[in-house]
Scaffold this active site. Structure first.
Site, PDB file in Angstrom:
ATOM      1  N   ASN A 474       4.090   5.213   3.094  1.00  0.00           N
ATOM      2  CA  ASN A 474       2.892   4.159   4.046  1.00  0.00           C
ATOM      3  C   ASN A 474       1.392   3.408   3.080  1.00  0.00           C
ATOM      4  O   ASN A 474       1.391   4.402   2.589  1.00  0.00           O
ATOM      5  CB  ASN A 474       2.522   4.777   4.944  1.00  0.00           C
ATOM      6  CG  ASN A 474       1.341   6.501   4.250  1.00  0.00           C
ATOM      7  OD1 ASN A 474       2.109   7.610   3.709  1.00  0.00           O
ATOM      8  ND2 ASN A 474       0.261   6.098   4.859  1.00  0.00           N
ATOM      9  N   CYS A 475       1.280   2.793   3.781  1.00  0.00           N
ATOM     10  CA  CYS A 475      -0.264   1.573   3.573  1.00  0.00           C
ATOM     11  C   CYS A 475      -0.739   2.066   4.785  1.00  0.00           C
ATOM     12  O   CYS A 475      -0.916   2.658   5.465  1.00  0.00           O
ATOM     13  CB  CYS A 475       0.126   0.868   3.398  1.00  0.00           C
ATOM     14  SG  CYS A 475       0.808  -0.375   4.125  1.00  0.00           S
TER      15      CYS A 475
END
Length: 537
Positions: A474-475
């Protein structure tokens, strides 16, 4: 290749988030040491000011070691497995790289003393020429070396990552197999990275010249430089590659070059942060140079433009769906205004209507250009209300923050009426428009999305099950998943888990946009995936 760039862009986010926090502390500390803001009495409190000065030094520690942070972040973010080994090897490789350059420079008689401005002027150089030569070198972690900025860190990070992913599972002959597997990575790093250092000694001067030419071109087009950057930044949002563009502008001569306290500083964010941290009086045009590509242009969009667009979409929704649309957009608007995170809002219309997205792209470029034309100097990384207050209002009238507000009000009106007109003109199906009413299944799914474990189970199921998943990351705002068979993914059901958008940048990559809550969602999904994947139910 596209998958590589996606992963590379994501790996840059860790140091960027650190820079954002360090920048806020630096800006607050600078404001608290400014007698024009806090008054002479507070500014003369010795012990308090010593503590504040220490905070500024800590922030400077972050900015001064960005190349190392980028190197580690890339190695960790792009490693397939054994990430601690990748991090250790990255630090080792970074030190070896700059030690190699230091040794070669020493053999050539190039030292910190011989390249000082004073020494060069004694040899007959003008101050300008001496400054240019001096700017080619720096001291990094005690080593006098070429000034490669974050490019040096990125280069070493990519090389170490390639070595790590190739060799961390290697098996050696039995007699020396103790040095096999992950233990082999630091060894091959020590052997290989000096070659990169030697190559950089010969190649970097040409590369540095090329970057300088790009910077000169952008600077030569004046206020159109910020327009090009602002528009291109938004145009790259769907791919996630805007992070790469950001780093080029923030940390290389493309973003400008300035002399601050006798030190040559390159890159828009570097210039602004160095100016903020300086104890001397820095000319306001230096702040303006640093702010052209950070802060103010983005503030116009995240605080004024996009919230007005969201209001237009809410007003355009069918009456029976307005309550749901309000709930959907309100959290995204709050995130945009306070922290500058825009994806949840942008993905609510980006793929629904290229017309709305193109309007947004052009308006972003105009916002950057207008703020630069009026010589505003409001900096920051995220550019939300927090950054705007610290790097604009707290700096006083010299930042011209009040002009950003005035421009922003006009920007909000243009966004609201522009979106309203385009939505009605082309009958665009923005959230809650032309959808009919919510079904009971959708309502149930939305309610279930509040439960961490339940939501994680739903997401795994809608991604095609754990056997269909290769990797989960994830970012800031996106759940990024590697998929084996995209036909098994249930996109409609994924949206019912609270996602504001879905992007498929390649045949086996999917990005689900959840906004700022993605961190907790990703944690639950990863935990459930790894638990089930290893059979430890």
């Amino acid at each position: 290749m596209k998958e590589f760039w996606q992963k590379f862009g994501k790996s840059l986010l860790l140091p960027i988030s650190t820079i954002a926090v360090a920048g806020i502390f630096s800006g607050l500390a600078a404001a608290m040491q400014n007698s024009a803001i806090v008054g002479e009495t507070f500014a003369n409190l010795v012990y308090v000011q010593n503590f504040i000065g220490f905070i500024r030094k800590l922030a400077g520690l972050v900015f001064g070691n960005l190349p190392l942070f980028f190197c580690m972040s890339i190695a960790i973010g792009m490693a397939k497995d054994e990430k601690p080994t990748a991090a250790f090897s990255a630090v080792l490789g970074f030190l070896v790289f700059h030690y190699t350059l230091n040794y070669i420079l020493g053999l050539k008689g190039i030292t910190a003393e011989s390249t000082s401005i004073t020494k060069l002027m004694e040899q007959g150089m003008s101050q300008v020429d001496a400054t240019i030569v001096n700017a080619k070198y720096e001291t990094m972690l005690g080593y006098f070396t070429l000034r490669m900025n974050v490019f040096g860190g990125i280069l070493v990070g990519l090389l170490v990552n390639a070595l790590h992913n190739r060799f961390y599972t290697i098996t050696l002959p039995s007699a020396v197999n103790f040095f096999g597997g992950k233990r082999f990575v630091p060894l091959i790093t020590i052997i290989t990275i000096p070659l990169a250092g030697i190559a950089s000694y010969f190649i970097w001067p040409f590369f540095n010249t090329f970057i300088g030419l790009i910077g000169n071109w952008i600077n030569s087009i004046g206020v159109f430089g910020p327009f090009v950057y602002g528009a291109a930044n938004r145009l790259l949002i769907p791919t996630g590659l805007h992070h790469i563009l950001n780093q080029v502008v923030r940390f290389t001569p493309v973003g400008g070059t300035a002399d601050i306290d006798g030190q040559t500083v390159m890159g828009a964010l570097n210039i602004f942060n160095t100016a903020i941290a300086s104890n001397s009086r820095v000319p306001n045009d230096v702040f303006q140079m640093g702010a052209r590509y950070v802060g103010q242009g983005h503030s116009l969009i995240v605080i004024f433009g996009l919230p007005a667009a969201a209001f237009a979409m809410y007003r355009s929704a069918d009456d029976q769906n307005k309550k749901r649309v309000k709930a959907l957009l309100s959290a995204s608007v709050t995130a945009s205004i306070l922290t500058g995170v825009t994806e949840p809002l942008e993905f609510s219309f980006m793929f629904i209507s290229p017309v709305l997205f193109l309007f947004h792209v052009i308006m972003t470029g105009i916002g950057y250009m207008t703020a630069a034309m009026l010589h505003c100097s409001v900096g920051g990384v995220q550019a939300g209300l927090i950054d705007f207050t610290i790097f604009g209002i707290f700096r006083g009238a010299q930042s011209k923050w009040y002009l950003v507000v005035l421009i922003g009000i006009g920007m909000a009106a243009i966004y609201y009426y522009g979106f309203t007109y385009l939505i009605r003109k082309f009958n665009i199906s923005t959230p809650g428009r032309n959808e009919g009413t919510d079904t009971e299944d959708e309502k149930t799914a939305l309610v279930n999305s509040g439960s961490g474990t339940k939501l994680a189970e739903q997401i795994l199921e809608y991604l095609g099950g754990r056997e269909n998943i290769g990797e989960i990351n994830n970012c800031f705002t996106r759940l990024r998943v590697t998929i084996k068979d995209m036909s098994l993914v249930q996109e409609h059901n994924l949206k019912s888990t609270g996602a504001t958008g879905i992007v498929c940048p390649s045949a086996n990559q999917i990005q689900v946009i959840y906004g700022l809550k993605v961190e907790s969602i990703a944690r639950d999904v990863k935990a459930l995936y790894h638990t089930k994947h290893t059979g430890k139910d």
